[in-house]
Design a protein around this motif. Sequence first.
Motif, PDB file in Angstrom:
ATOM      1  N   ILE A  74     -17.935  10.695 -14.024  1.00 14.99           N
ATOM      2  CA  ILE A  74     -17.127  11.701 -14.711  1.00 14.99           C
ATOM      3  C   ILE A  74     -16.444  11.097 -15.941  1.00 14.99           C
ATOM      4  N   THR A  75     -15.873   9.877 -15.784  1.00 15.54           N
ATOM      5  CA  THR A  75     -15.160   9.234 -16.883  1.00 15.54           C
ATOM      6  C   THR A  75     -16.085   8.972 -18.064  1.00 15.54           C
ATOM      7  N   VAL A  76     -17.268   8.433 -17.778  1.00 17.65           N
ATOM      8  CA  VAL A  76     -18.207   8.122 -18.855  1.00 17.65           C
ATOM      9  C   VAL A  76     -18.737   9.399 -19.493  1.00 17.65           C
ATOM     10  N   ALA A  77     -19.006  10.426 -18.685  1.00 14.19           N
ATOM     11  CA  ALA A  77     -19.500  11.691 -19.238  1.00 14.19           C
ATOM     12  C   ALA A  77     -18.470  12.321 -20.173  1.00 14.19           C
ATOM     13  N   LEU A  78     -17.205  12.296 -19.764  1.00 13.69           N
ATOM     14  CA  LEU A  78     -16.144  12.861 -20.611  1.00 13.69           C
ATOM     15  C   LEU A  78     -15.956  12.026 -21.881  1.00 13.69           C
ATOM     16  N   ALA A  79     -16.158  10.703 -21.767  1.00 15.93           N
ATOM     17  CA  ALA A  79     -16.064   9.859 -22.959  1.00 15.93           C
ATOM     18  C   ALA A  79     -17.203  10.183 -23.931  1.00 15.93           C
ATOM     19  N   LEU A  80     -18.406  10.343 -23.422  1.00 14.25           N
ATOM     20  CA  LEU A  80     -19.529  10.700 -24.281  1.00 14.25           C
ATOM     21  C   LEU A  80     -19.352  12.088 -24.885  1.00 14.25           C
ATOM     22  N   ALA A  81     -18.648  12.962 -24.158  1.00 10.93           N
ATOM     23  CA  ALA A  81     -18.441  14.323 -24.674  1.00 10.93           C
ATOM     24  C   ALA A  81     -17.634  14.325 -25.962  1.00 10.93           C
ATOM     25  N   ASN A  82     -16.899  13.253 -26.228  1.00  9.66           N
ATOM     26  CA  ASN A  82     -16.102  13.160 -27.452  1.00  9.66           C
ATOM     27  C   ASN A  82     -16.848  12.465 -28.591  1.00  9.66           C
ATOM     28  N   LYS A 128     -12.809  25.389 -26.735  1.00  6.50           N
ATOM     29  CA  LYS A 128     -13.937  26.132 -26.173  1.00  6.50           C
ATOM     30  C   LYS A 128     -15.038  25.161 -25.744  1.00  6.50           C
ATOM     31  N   VAL A 129     -15.726  25.515 -24.655  1.00 11.19           N
ATOM     32  CA  VAL A 129     -16.850  24.716 -24.184  1.00 11.19           C
ATOM     33  C   VAL A 129     -18.065  25.044 -25.051  1.00 11.19           C
ATOM     34  N   VAL A 130     -18.625  24.023 -25.692  1.00  6.57           N
ATOM     35  CA  VAL A 130     -19.778  24.237 -26.572  1.00  6.57           C
ATOM     36  C   VAL A 130     -21.072  23.697 -25.950  1.00  6.57           C
ATOM     37  N   TYR A 131     -20.955  22.643 -25.146  1.00  5.71           N
ATOM     38  CA  TYR A 131     -22.111  22.096 -24.438  1.00  5.71           C
ATOM     39  C   TYR A 131     -21.637  21.622 -23.062  1.00  5.71           C
ATOM     40  N   VAL A 132     -22.594  21.247 -22.253  1.00 12.05           N
ATOM     41  CA  VAL A 132     -22.303  20.600 -20.970  1.00 12.05           C
ATOM     42  C   VAL A 132     -23.120  19.323 -20.903  1.00 12.05           C
ATOM     43  N   ILE A 133     -22.441  18.210 -20.657  1.00 14.53           N
ATOM     44  CA  ILE A 133     -23.138  16.938 -20.471  1.00 14.53           C
ATOM     45  C   ILE A 133     -23.180  16.625 -18.983  1.00 14.53           C
ATOM     46  N   SER A 134     -24.336  16.233 -18.510  1.00 16.19           N
ATOM     47  CA  SER A 134     -24.533  15.989 -17.080  1.00 16.19           C
ATOM     48  C   SER A 134     -24.997  14.567 -16.860  1.00 16.19           C
ATOM     49  N   PRO A 158     -17.706  19.356 -19.204  1.00 15.54           N
ATOM     50  CA  PRO A 158     -17.705  20.187 -20.412  1.00 15.54           C
ATOM     51  C   PRO A 158     -17.546  19.362 -21.688  1.00 15.54           C
ATOM     52  N   VAL A 159     -18.195  19.805 -22.747  1.00 20.99           N
ATOM     53  CA  VAL A 159     -17.970  19.285 -24.091  1.00 20.99           C
ATOM     54  C   VAL A 159     -17.137  20.334 -24.815  1.00 20.99           C
ATOM     55  N   VAL A 160     -15.877  20.023 -25.051  1.00 19.06           N
ATOM     56  CA  VAL A 160     -14.916  21.009 -25.551  1.00 19.06           C
ATOM     57  C   VAL A 160     -14.609  20.734 -27.024  1.00 19.06           C
ATOM     58  N   ARG A 161     -14.658  21.779 -27.819  1.00 18.18           N
ATOM     59  CA  ARG A 161     -14.256  21.707 -29.211  1.00 18.18           C
ATOM     60  C   ARG A 161     -13.395  22.921 -29.531  1.00 18.18           C
ATOM     61  N   ASP A 162     -12.218  22.655 -30.094  1.00 16.53           N
ATOM     62  CA  ASP A 162     -11.280  23.724 -30.453  1.00 16.53           C
ATOM     63  C   ASP A 162     -10.960  24.620 -29.252  1.00 16.53           C
ATOM     64  N   THR A 172     -15.293  27.801 -16.426  1.00 18.17           N
ATOM     65  CA  THR A 172     -14.043  27.179 -15.972  1.00 18.17           C
ATOM     66  C   THR A 172     -13.545  26.093 -16.916  1.00 18.17           C
ATOM     67  N   GLY A 173     -14.456  25.465 -17.662  1.00 20.47           N
ATOM     68  CA  GLY A 173     -14.063  24.358 -18.521  1.00 20.47           C
ATOM     69  C   GLY A 173     -13.717  23.101 -17.751  1.00 20.47           C
ATOM     70  N   LYS A 174     -14.166  22.997 -16.495  1.00 22.80           N
ATOM     71  CA  LYS A 174     -13.845  21.845 -15.654  1.00 22.80           C
ATOM     72  C   LYS A 174     -15.129  21.183 -15.153  1.00 22.80           C
TER      73      LYS A 174
END
Length: 319
Positions: free
Chosen positions: A74-82, A177-183, A171-175, A147-149
Motif C-alpha cells: 500500500i505504501t509503495v503504491a501510494l508513493a507511485l501514485a504521486n 478526484k480519483v483519476v486512476y487506480v494503481i494496483s 487511488p491516484v488522486v488529483r485535485d 470511495t477514494g480509499k
Amino acid sequence: MAPLQGEHKYVARLPTIRSQLYSLVWACALPAILGIALLTNNFIVRERKTIQQDTLITARALIQAVDRDLNTGITVALALANSPSIDSRDFAAFYRQATDVLRPEFPGYNFVLHDRDSVQLLNTARPYGEVYPDPFSAARIAQVFKTGKPLISNLFYAGALKRPLVAIHAPVVRDGKVVYVISVAFVPERLGQVLREQLLPADRVTGIFDANGVLVARTHDPEKYVGRPVSPTLMSRFRLRQEEASMSLGFGAALDTVAGSMRLLSANRDEAFELLRLAVSEPRFDQDRFEQRRAQTIAALNQANQRPGTVAQRTMMAT
C-alpha cells in the motif's frame, strides 16, 4: 420352640473374607481413582488453554507478518501514485519507475495502472504498450473510484496473467478526484513464504483464506489446496468467532517504556480485567515458547531490513 409347618427360617449370613477384602480395596482405591481423574481432567483443561493461547499468539504473529507485506504494498503504491510521470501522461517513464521497484525484497509481483473503465493502461508483468481491458477487476476498480480509499481484494483469477492473485488497489488522486487506480498484486507463493518464515512446527498446518472462504496460501501442499474453499464448518465457526470477538489485549515495549492497551465491551468487563490481571501479575515465560517467538522476531527483523522503505530510509539517514 420349633417352627410351625410351612414357616421359613431366615439365617443371617456374615460377609465372607473375600468380599470384605474387595470392599476394603475399593474403599481405599476409589478416592485415589477420583483424585487421579480430577487431576487428569484439570491437566487436560490447562493444557488445552495453553495450546489455545499459544495458537492465538502464533496467529497474531502471522497476521503481523502478512500485514507488513500488505502495508508495504500500500505504501509503495501510494508513493507511485504521486509520480509526476502520471501528471504528464508519460506512462513509459512511469512503467520504468514501477519496474525499478520490483526488486526481490519487494513483496509485490507487479504493478497495474487502471483507468475508470477498468482498462489496464500498463502492466509491469507485460511488455509496455499493450492496453488490456480488465473486466475481472471492474467491480473493485469502480469501488476505489467511488470511495477514494485503498482496497484489498479476495483471491481472483487474473485474465492477463492467467493465474490467481491477491491485489491492493490504491487511488491516484488529483485535485481531490480519483483519476486512476494503481494496483500491486501478490502471488499466493509469496504469502505462503511469509507463513513459512515464521518457523512454525513442522507438523502444524497454517493457511490464509479470504473473505469468501477461499484459501489464498498454505504451508503444506499449497498447489493442491490454494484456490479451493475451506470447509463450511470452519467458515461458520470463523464468522461466529468474529461476532463473539469483543475484546483485545496487547502490550508493546520501547527502550525505556512499556505500554498496554485493552479494548472490551462492558458485558465482558470482568473477564477482560481478569485476563489483564493474569498478564501483569502472573506472566508465563516458557523457554520453548520464548525461543520460538525470539526466532520469529529475528526473522521478521531480517525481512524488514530488506524492505525498500527501510533501505531508502537508512540510505537517506546515512547521507
